[in-house]
Design a protein around this motif. Structure first.
Motif, PDB file in Angstrom:
ATOM      1  N   VAL A 201       0.844  -1.185   0.000  1.00 12.40           N
ATOM      2  CA  VAL A 201       0.000   0.000   0.000  1.00 12.40           C
ATOM      3  C   VAL A 201       0.887   1.245   0.000  1.00 12.40           C
ATOM      4  CG1 VAL A 201      -0.143   0.125   2.519  1.00 12.40           C
ATOM      5  CG2 VAL A 201      -1.977   1.105   1.120  1.00 12.40           C
ATOM      6  N   TYR A 202       0.399   2.297  -0.672  1.00  9.10           N
ATOM      7  CA  TYR A 202       1.095   3.580  -0.673  1.00  9.10           C
ATOM      8  C   TYR A 202       0.467   4.464   0.394  1.00  9.10           C
ATOM      9  CZ  TYR A 202       3.193   2.167  -5.087  1.00  9.10           C
ATOM     10  OH  TYR A 202       3.902   1.495  -6.047  1.00  9.10           O
ATOM     11  N   GLN A 203       1.328   5.166   1.141  1.00  8.85           N
ATOM     12  CA  GLN A 203       0.865   5.989   2.244  1.00  8.85           C
ATOM     13  C   GLN A 203       1.407   7.407   2.109  1.00  8.85           C
ATOM     14  OE1 GLN A 203       2.595   3.611   5.374  1.00  8.85           O
ATOM     15  NE2 GLN A 203       0.627   2.605   5.830  1.00  8.85           N
ATOM     16  N   LEU A 204       0.588   8.379   2.501  1.00  9.59           N
ATOM     17  CA  LEU A 204       0.961   9.784   2.406  1.00  9.59           C
ATOM     18  C   LEU A 204       0.887  10.413   3.788  1.00  9.59           C
ATOM     19  CD1 LEU A 204       1.653  12.236   0.621  1.00  9.59           C
ATOM     20  CD2 LEU A 204      -0.806  12.543   0.243  1.00  9.59           C
ATOM     21  N   PHE A 205       1.983  11.050   4.211  1.00 12.10           N
ATOM     22  CA  PHE A 205       2.074  11.651   5.539  1.00 12.10           C
ATOM     23  C   PHE A 205       2.252  13.164   5.395  1.00 12.10           C
ATOM     24  CE2 PHE A 205       3.479   7.322   5.841  1.00 12.10           C
ATOM     25  CZ  PHE A 205       3.005   6.860   7.063  1.00 12.10           C
ATOM     26  N   LYS A 206       1.356  13.920   6.005  1.00  9.34           N
ATOM     27  CA  LYS A 206       1.444  15.373   5.927  1.00  9.34           C
ATOM     28  C   LYS A 206       2.643  15.872   6.719  1.00  9.34           C
ATOM     29  CE  LYS A 206      -1.176  19.650   6.564  1.00  9.34           C
ATOM     30  NZ  LYS A 206      -2.460  20.282   6.951  1.00  9.34           N
ATOM     31  N   THR A 207       3.271  16.953   6.201  1.00  8.52           N
ATOM     32  CA  THR A 207       4.393  17.559   6.906  1.00  8.52           C
ATOM     33  C   THR A 207       4.323  19.069   6.758  1.00  8.52           C
ATOM     34  OG1 THR A 207       6.787  17.462   7.243  1.00  8.52           O
ATOM     35  CG2 THR A 207       6.000  17.525   4.959  1.00  8.52           C
ATOM     36  N   GLU A 208       5.226  19.770   7.409  1.00  4.29           N
ATOM     37  CA  GLU A 208       5.270  21.229   7.341  1.00  4.29           C
ATOM     38  C   GLU A 208       5.973  21.668   6.061  1.00  4.29           C
ATOM     39  OE1 GLU A 208       3.693  23.157   9.537  1.00  4.29           O
ATOM     40  OE2 GLU A 208       3.023  21.292  10.466  1.00  4.29           O
ATOM     41  N   LEU A 209       5.521  22.800   5.513  1.00  7.19           N
ATOM     42  CA  LEU A 209       6.078  23.318   4.265  1.00  7.19           C
ATOM     43  C   LEU A 209       6.621  24.727   4.486  1.00  7.19           C
ATOM     44  CD1 LEU A 209       6.463  23.127   1.146  1.00  7.19           C
ATOM     45  CD2 LEU A 209       4.178  24.130   0.929  1.00  7.19           C
ATOM     46  N   TYR A 210       7.848  24.949   3.976  1.00  8.85           N
ATOM     47  CA  TYR A 210       8.479  26.255   4.073  1.00  8.85           C
ATOM     48  C   TYR A 210       9.052  26.623   2.699  1.00  8.85           C
ATOM     49  CZ  TYR A 210       8.501  24.632   8.917  1.00  8.85           C
ATOM     50  OH  TYR A 210       8.141  24.100  10.132  1.00  8.85           O
ATOM     51  N   ILE A 310      11.072  17.193   8.336  1.00  7.59           N
ATOM     52  CA  ILE A 310      11.473  15.784   8.402  1.00  7.59           C
ATOM     53  C   ILE A 310      10.615  15.040   9.428  1.00  7.59           C
ATOM     54  CG2 ILE A 310      13.329  14.224   9.130  1.00  7.59           C
ATOM     55  CD1 ILE A 310      15.308  16.186   7.901  1.00  7.59           C
ATOM     56  N   ILE A 311      10.136  13.884   9.041  1.00 10.68           N
ATOM     57  CA  ILE A 311       9.403  12.998   9.952  1.00 10.68           C
ATOM     58  C   ILE A 311      10.339  11.846  10.312  1.00 10.68           C
ATOM     59  CG2 ILE A 311       7.422  11.460  10.222  1.00 10.68           C
ATOM     60  CD1 ILE A 311       5.914  13.185   8.221  1.00 10.68           C
ATOM     61  N   LYS A 312      10.727  11.755  11.574  1.00  8.64           N
ATOM     62  CA  LYS A 312      11.706  10.748  11.984  1.00  8.64           C
ATOM     63  C   LYS A 312      11.086   9.377  12.203  1.00  8.64           C
ATOM     64  CE  LYS A 312      15.038  13.959  13.986  1.00  8.64           C
ATOM     65  NZ  LYS A 312      15.863  14.326  15.181  1.00  8.64           N
ATOM     66  N   ASP A 313       9.828   9.346  12.607  1.00  9.55           N
ATOM     67  CA  ASP A 313       9.178   8.064  12.876  1.00  9.55           C
ATOM     68  C   ASP A 313       7.781   8.067  12.254  1.00  9.55           C
ATOM     69  OD1 ASP A 313       8.238   5.667  13.763  1.00  9.55           O
ATOM     70  OD2 ASP A 313       8.456   6.106  15.914  1.00  9.55           O
ATOM     71  N   PHE A 314       7.675   7.438  11.094  1.00 12.48           N
ATOM     72  CA  PHE A 314       6.391   7.433  10.396  1.00 12.48           C
ATOM     73  C   PHE A 314       5.332   6.595  11.119  1.00 12.48           C
ATOM     74  CE2 PHE A 314       9.279   8.545   6.903  1.00 12.48           C
ATOM     75  CZ  PHE A 314       8.612   9.637   6.368  1.00 12.48           C
ATOM     76  N   SER A 315       5.763   5.650  11.915  1.00 12.92           N
ATOM     77  CA  SER A 315       4.808   4.750  12.581  1.00 12.92           C
ATOM     78  C   SER A 315       3.923   5.484  13.576  1.00 12.92           C
ATOM     79  CB  SER A 315       5.549   3.616  13.289  1.00 12.92           C
ATOM     80  OG  SER A 315       6.350   4.119  14.350  1.00 12.92           O
ATOM     81  N   THR A 316       4.361   6.665  13.999  1.00 13.21           N
ATOM     82  CA  THR A 316       3.579   7.418  14.982  1.00 13.21           C
ATOM     83  C   THR A 316       2.676   8.463  14.320  1.00 13.21           C
ATOM     84  OG1 THR A 316       5.309   9.095  15.239  1.00 13.21           O
ATOM     85  CG2 THR A 316       5.439   7.147  16.653  1.00 13.21           C
ATOM     86  N   GLN A 317       2.715   8.526  12.982  1.00  8.46           N
ATOM     87  CA  GLN A 317       2.009   9.582  12.279  1.00  8.46           C
ATOM     88  C   GLN A 317       0.755   9.054  11.572  1.00  8.46           C
ATOM     89  OE1 GLN A 317       3.219  12.834  12.491  1.00  8.46           O
ATOM     90  NE2 GLN A 317       4.634  11.829  13.939  1.00  8.46           N
ATOM     91  N   LYS A 318      -0.237   9.929  11.498  1.00 10.53           N
ATOM     92  CA  LYS A 318      -1.450   9.605  10.762  1.00 10.53           C
ATOM     93  C   LYS A 318      -1.164   9.687   9.265  1.00 10.53           C
ATOM     94  CE  LYS A 318      -6.241  11.166  10.152  1.00 10.53           C
ATOM     95  NZ  LYS A 318      -7.256  12.200  10.543  1.00 10.53           N
ATOM     96  N   CYS A 319      -1.735   8.781   8.505  1.00  8.38           N
ATOM     97  CA  CYS A 319      -1.456   8.768   7.070  1.00  8.38           C
ATOM     98  C   CYS A 319      -2.749   8.696   6.260  1.00  8.38           C
ATOM     99  CB  CYS A 319      -0.542   7.610   6.693  1.00  8.38           C
ATOM    100  SG  CYS A 319      -1.342   5.991   6.723  1.00  8.38           S
TER     101      CYS A 319
END
Length: 705
Positions: A201-210, A310-319
């Motif tokens: 499965v493909y997963q998308l994780f939101k992050t901050e943009l600058y 940068i997201i260091k641990d994707f397992s803790t993030q909503k996707c």
């Protein structure tokens, strides 16, 4: 009796190797956190892209859309022969016919067919690469080229299905309201895309943009970043400078015009934000200069890149879960093709994704689900419909149409099972007679179709204004519209040529060199047919002689074959040699005219057309495209590619939305210049009879293999 008619066309629509990717050891300053190891990409590819700008008219604001191509409209009615289920190579029809006919082809303009071989890594000045197709030094036109041309014509004149791509195209059009509403600085998010191989499965994780100004990159040593054309060029440049992409930053909020708030990134080793530099393409170069001791960007040039948190641990993030279809569309949009030469996706991002690393993407949402995704903030937006989905239902049926029944098919049917039917038409190569004269080397650009240019490729409801402009006063129809319909079979109408345009310095890497054979070169070939019905044989004869028009007038109606058709190359005259009356298996005899009329009558009855066959709009547009108008002024004003700048301007400006231009039908263009091809058709068809069908002096054809 009068003769019937024919025409020819090309299908509505007709990619490149990935560069080698190798790991480099100098990655000491590069985080391996899922955002990727540094990779060295081979160079040597060109960044030329966009619409084909060769053979152009003068630049400026256009008063019309011009193009060397046009379209033959399809019918909502498709002919599905009642005998299609009974086709056999072993059991003859009672009115089946088997035999052969011999034809002569004469080039009316220089003609070129690419020589056989694998030329990918060949020097483009190699004589064999540039040569016309030949076998053992014998010039010839391959049977596949002849058959492709013949089948395309039969598909049109027999009202067969229009077959086109089911691929979803994309658009980045800042003149289009539908695009600006879907993709803008207010609704675009930043995220990391990952592939979870374990769960497929493909997963998308939101992050901050600058936003990152080029001046910040200049400050750390990347002073020429604004002169690199693609994101891939920029990543390679950073690697060559041994500058890491992962950087600590501090951010400041800036409110710009219209109240738009942006967050700007500044490099700061003591900063609290860990970010990753993300590059996008560079439409025009931004050369940083020094004025009064201060670095500054070029005026009004793109000078912004991005930093993703940068997201260091994707397992803790909503996707957000990405469907396979959504990913496939995303992949198709960014994959390198002959038209899309930017290899950032194929050579940089995609290999990382395959290795399980995260890659930066921009995306929009609709009801908390993915709406669209791309590799730039103003990314290429996928359309909602493919060209195939813009066809009437009749063209989507799995039943065998007239052309498939005659030429054969290999395709999936409605039950997803592959269906095969062997064709009953066979052609020999067209062998050159004597030794044709070679022309000099042609050096030009041979572009491909641009089906996303919707003012031409999509049916638009247009009018002709008082100044003779073909315009629409409402929004354009695009592949976004539920009721969008494609124009038809794409074709390159005959023109006063040839007139190739030499490439400029920026285009020389993608130019094509070839040596055509001169006008007057002649070829002969044989058409073999097995167990075909009279209507089918009539369609073949109609297609090859343009319904008798080219047989009885060597100057007015021609076919078009080979490379360089947008520039007037490959216009050929085809005529039938000595014709012996044909008998079917029941003993009935047919003359050429009998066969032509048998085909015309069958088609007219099937589509419910009561008047002359040539009065049908599909047949009329087709014959118009095969008419040799010999009008240099018409070619120069209506049959040239537009300059690159004119494509956007032709869609109207923000202050002139009611003057959107369209490409009108070819018959309307001819009529606007009072070019009367219909009178020529009428005079030929009414002035010849059956015993004049075979041209005088051709009682014995030359030998063909």
């Amino acid at each position: 009796m009068v003769f019937p008619n024919t025409g020819q066309s090309l299908p509505f629509l007709q990619d490149s190797k990935e560069n080698n990717v190798g790991n480099k050891s100098k990655n000491k300053n590069f985080h391996n956190n899922g955002h990727g190891q540094r990779e060295k990409i081979q160079r040597g590819w060109n960044s030329l892209s966009g619409n084909n700008s060769t053979n152009q008219r003068d630049k400026g604001t256009p008063d019309k859309i011009t193009a060397p191509y046009n379209f033959i409209p399809y019918s909502n009615t498709v002919i599905f022969p009642e005998w299609s289920k009974n086709v056999s190579h072993d059991i003859p029809f009672s009115d089946g016919i088997s035999g052969s006919m011999q034809f002569k082809m004469t080039a009316k303009t220089p003609i070129y067919i690419r020589n056989g071989g694998d030329w990918e890594d060949t020097n483009k000045d190699d004589e064999n690469y540039k040569s016309f197709f030949k076998v053992n030094n014998q010039y010839m036109i391959p049977a596949t080229s002849l058959k492709g041309m013949l089948r395309n014509i039969v598909e049109i004149i027999s009202f067969s299905k229009l077959k086109t791509t089911d691929k979803i195209f994309s658009v980045r059009d800042l003149h289009a309201n539908f695009y600006l509403q879907a993709v803008n600085n207010k609704n675009v998010n930043a995220g990391w895309l990952r592939y979870d191989a374990e769960n497929d499965v493909y997963q998308l994780f939101k992050t901050e943009l600058y936003e990152l100004d080029h001046l910040e990159l200049y400050r750390i040593g990347a002073k020429d970043i604004g002169t690199k054309d693609t994101a891939l060029d920029k990543y390679n440049y950073m690697e060559d400078l041994e500058l890491r992409l992962d950087q600590k930053i501090k951010a400041k909020t800036v409110t710009e015009e219209k109240g738009l708030t942006k967050r700007k990134a500044e490099f700061d080793e003591s900063g609290s934000i860990e970010g990753h530099i993300v590059f996008t393409g560079q439409p025009t170069h931004n050369r940083i200069t020094i004025s009064n001791g201060k670095a500054q960007n070029s005026f009004k040039k793109k000078h912004t890149e991005f930093v993703f948190g940068i997201i260091k641990d994707f397992s803790t993030q909503k996707c957000i879960t990405i469907t396979k279809k959504q990913y496939q569309v995303f992949d198709d949009i960014h994959t390198t093709t002959t038209q899309r030469t930017d290899k950032t996706w194929d050579s940089y991002y995609k290999p990382k994704l395959r290795k399980g690393e995260a890659i930066p993407v921009f995306y929009t949402l609709e009801n908390d689900n993915l709406a669209a995704m791309g590799l730039a903030r103003l990314f290429r937006l996928s359309y909602k419909k493919s060209p195939a989905e813009c066809l009437p239902q009749e063209h989507k049926r799995s039943n065998l149409d007239f052309a498939q029944t005659l030429f054969g098919t290999l395709e999936d049917d409605s039950s997803d099972k592959q269906r095969a039917l062997k064709g009953r038409v066979f052609l020999t190569p067209a062998i050159a007679e004597e030794t044709p004269t070679k022309k000099g080397t042609i050096n030009t650009i041979l572009g491909g179709p641009k089906p996303t240019f919707y003012p031409s490729y999509i049916q638009q409801g247009y009018t002709k204004d008082a100044n003779g402009k073909f315009i629409i006063s409402n929004e354009y129809k695009t592949y976004m519209n539920k009721d969008a319909k494609i124009r038809g079979f794409k074709t390159y109408p005959l023109q006063d040529g040839p007139h190739p345009t030499s490439p400029d310095d920026k285009q020389k890497n993608v130019a094509t060199k070839f040596i055509p054979l001169a006008a007057g070169s002649s070829f002969s070939f044989t058409l073999h047919y097995h167990n075909v019905k009279p209507q089918e044989l009539g369609s073949l004869l109609w297609a090859l002689t343009l319904g008798g028009l080219s047989q009885n007038d060597a100057d007015s109606f021609h076919h078009s074959l080979g490379m360089g058709k947008p520039y007037g190359f490959g216009q050929v005259h085809i005529e039938l040699f000595d014709f012996t009356p044909i008998k079917d298996y029941s003993g009935r005899e047919y003359s050429p005219e009998d066969l032509l009329l048998s085909f015309e009558t069958y088609v007219k009855n099937k589509i419910g057309h009561q008047s002359q066959f040539t009065d049908n709009i599909t047949i009329k547009e087709f014959l118009a495209s095969r008419y040799n108008h010999k009008n240099e002024d018409f070619t120069n004003n209506f049959q040239k590619y537009m300059a690159l700048e004119e494509f956007a301007k032709s869609k109207g400006s923000k202050t002139n939305r009611d003057k959107r231009l369209v490409l009108p039908s070819y018959t309307e263009l001819l009529a606007s210049k009072k070019i009367d091809f219909l009178h020529k058709i009428s005079s030929i068809r009414s002035g010849k009879n059956a015993d004049q069908f075979i041209s005088p002096g051709h009682s014995k054809p030359p030998a063909t293999p």
